[in-house]
Design a protein around this motif. Structure first.
Motif, PDB file in Angstrom:
ATOM      1  N   GLY A  50    -113.649  52.881  55.620  1.00 41.93           N
ATOM      2  CA  GLY A  50    -112.688  52.059  56.050  1.00 41.93           C
ATOM      3  C   GLY A  50    -112.684  50.522  55.930  1.00 41.93           C
ATOM      4  N   LEU A  51    -113.771  50.316  55.068  1.00 43.60           N
ATOM      5  CA  LEU A  51    -113.906  48.788  54.942  1.00 43.60           C
ATOM      6  C   LEU A  51    -113.051  48.233  53.930  1.00 43.60           C
ATOM      7  N   GLU A  52    -112.236  47.098  54.201  1.00 44.63           N
ATOM      8  CA  GLU A  52    -111.243  46.575  53.442  1.00 44.63           C
ATOM      9  C   GLU A  52    -111.383  45.153  52.963  1.00 44.63           C
ATOM     10  N   TRP A  53    -112.273  44.536  53.611  1.00 42.45           N
ATOM     11  CA  TRP A  53    -112.621  43.002  53.088  1.00 42.45           C
ATOM     12  C   TRP A  53    -113.932  42.525  53.751  1.00 42.45           C
ATOM     13  N   VAL A  54    -114.448  42.147  52.481  1.00 41.21           N
ATOM     14  CA  VAL A  54    -115.611  41.396  52.943  1.00 41.21           C
ATOM     15  C   VAL A  54    -115.858  39.791  52.544  1.00 41.21           C
ATOM     16  N   GLN A  55    -116.260  39.244  53.529  1.00 39.83           N
ATOM     17  CA  GLN A  55    -116.386  37.682  53.426  1.00 39.83           C
ATOM     18  C   GLN A  55    -118.079  37.375  52.927  1.00 39.83           C
TER      19      GLN A  55
END
Lengths: 303, 303
Positions: A50-55
């Motif tokens: 479910g992970l869509e975005w990593v900063q």
């Protein structure tokens, strides 16, 4: 949007997530991940379908690429450029200190009126090497109604600058120096920029203009600068970087009536986290609003 | 529009007229008059039936009213408020100097890293007495994304402030002091504001907050401030005005590691003309655009 801050749950970054209007969530339930406090070797523990975005917390992402930690299907943003504002703020502080004689006031043991006072309002600011720091500085200078002259590598017009020259234009630097009340050096240190501000360049500056260096010490010829300051040929110099660096104890630039030296402290460690928090808040807000994120990494291209 | 600058044809004011897009003309042919360099006794030489607008060079117009020099049918603007920006710029310089430790850097004879560094970005700025200077400062702070808390006489919301309290609210000052990272004093000196910042007030400030005074020395209890600074109970103080003023030679605030003193130089003589020139440029531009002028004088009311 549900965002996780980890492996280290830095409170300042969690506050930024909340301030932007998202919720905090355990890693397994988050669609956004603000990475902090560990290297890429631990990323697999936090990844899930479910992970869509990593900063990511740094400007350079080489370790992540080398580790092969990031996968297709995740939008990755780096912190590239997030520290430019911190440096630009320092540059503005140095400019105002020079204009208002704060360096001399700080040294005074008695109530002496300054010899002269200047303002930034309505003046001309030349930025030599107008990249991220230059753009951030232009933003901070906007309320002062200054005229900005810029030199950058490409010559592509810098937003907010009245004129932008490409560095290769042989007349660019001299023209900028002749017209500017404040000359801000923010160019990278390369063979082409070594001692860019030498005796000849200093001679073209206005006799009351200030030189500000927040880039690298090698861009300014220190000996020529000390001569120009001693002779009063320019208004003054405020330097966060020097050549040599550190400056030796008792160097004539320390305490010079026309100089203010800060010890390479424009982007100090205590301000890295606040700068990252601003970037997190910006990007969470942008993601919620469906706007483009800042610092999106192209995994194919590697930056 | 044709504008005359006189009796003294100050080049800086003529440039402002031209920069705004108007023409310079002899007095007898001008519809606008920028008055500079003489008192009202010479106004009759410059008045003529075609004259529509006069820009006066000072904030107070009592001498003009006393002399009865101005007549009906002329729009008169004073320079009221035009110097607020100059003072606000100084205040911003003091804030940045405190945040980045420029006062300590200026005194250093060696390359010492500062103990700490702070940023204005995202901080809370409390303005005690938010009039013209406060409004100008809010404008300069806009790019820093600060939260502004304000106290003024009426409690009428100050543009750009998150919260404005009336001075009569007994909880206002304490609340502002507890929440602010930078406390800027810009209130008038009255019986009610004497020693407003006393030991009790200083005790309510955050232990790393800076106190900035660009108003009058009497608003701050100097003895209590020195004690708070010596004990490290606040981050520091940057003062353009002091009590007593001038500070005696060798006063402990001079050279104090947590203090920066400027000798009542926030609005110095050399910057009066540039500030007036900005006002002239603004008003000429507004007149050409048919917008309301700044500082219009009500001759009946006398201000």
């Amino acid at each position: 949007m549900r965002v996780h801050v980890g492996p280290e749950p830095a409170a300042e970054l969690q506050d930024a997530v909340l301030a932007a209007g998202a919720e905090l969530a355990p890693a397994a339930e988050a669609t956004g991940l603000v990475w902090f406090g560990a290297g890429p070797e631990r990323f697999a523990e936090y990844d899930h379908p479910g992970l869509e975005w990593v900063q990511l917390p740094a400007a350079g992402i080489e370790p992540w690429l080398a580790a092969g930690a990031l996968r297709e299907g995740i939008t990755v943003t780096s912190a590239a450029g997030s520290y430019a504002e911190t440096v630009a703020e320092h540059a503005l502080g140095l400019m105002l200190a020079g204009a208002r004689g704060l360096h001399q006031a700080a040294r005074a043991e008695r109530w002496d009126r300054p010899e002269r006072a200047r303002t930034l309002f309505g003046t001309t600011v030349g930025i030599v090497g107008a990249g991220g720091i230059g753009r951030a500085l232009i933003g901070l200078l906007r309320p002062f109604g200054v005229r900005v002259l810029a030199i950058n590598r490409s010559g592509r017009p810098v937003d907010g600058a009245e004129r932008t020259w490409p560095a290769e234009d042989p007349d660019a630097l001299g023209t900028l120096l002749e017209r500017s009340d404040h000359v801000v050096v923010a160019a990278p240190a390369t063979a082409a920029t070594a001692a860019l501000i030498d005796a000849a360049a200093l001679a073209r500056m206005k006799d009351d203009a200030w030189l500000i260096n927040v880039a690298r010490g090698s861009l300014v010829d220190t000996g020529a600068l000390v001569e120009a300051l001693d002779a009063g040929r320019i208004g003054g110099a405020a330097l966060d970087v020097t050549d040599p660096e550190p400056l030796p104890d008792g160097h004539p630039l320390f305490g010079h009536p026309r100089a203010l030296i800060t010890p390479h402290s424009a982007n100090p460690k205590p301000l890295l986290l606040p700068a990252l928090a601003r970037r997190v808040r910006d990007n969470v807000r942008r993601r919620l609003a469906g706007e483009p994120l800042i610092g999106v990494v192209d995994l194919e291209a590697g930056y």
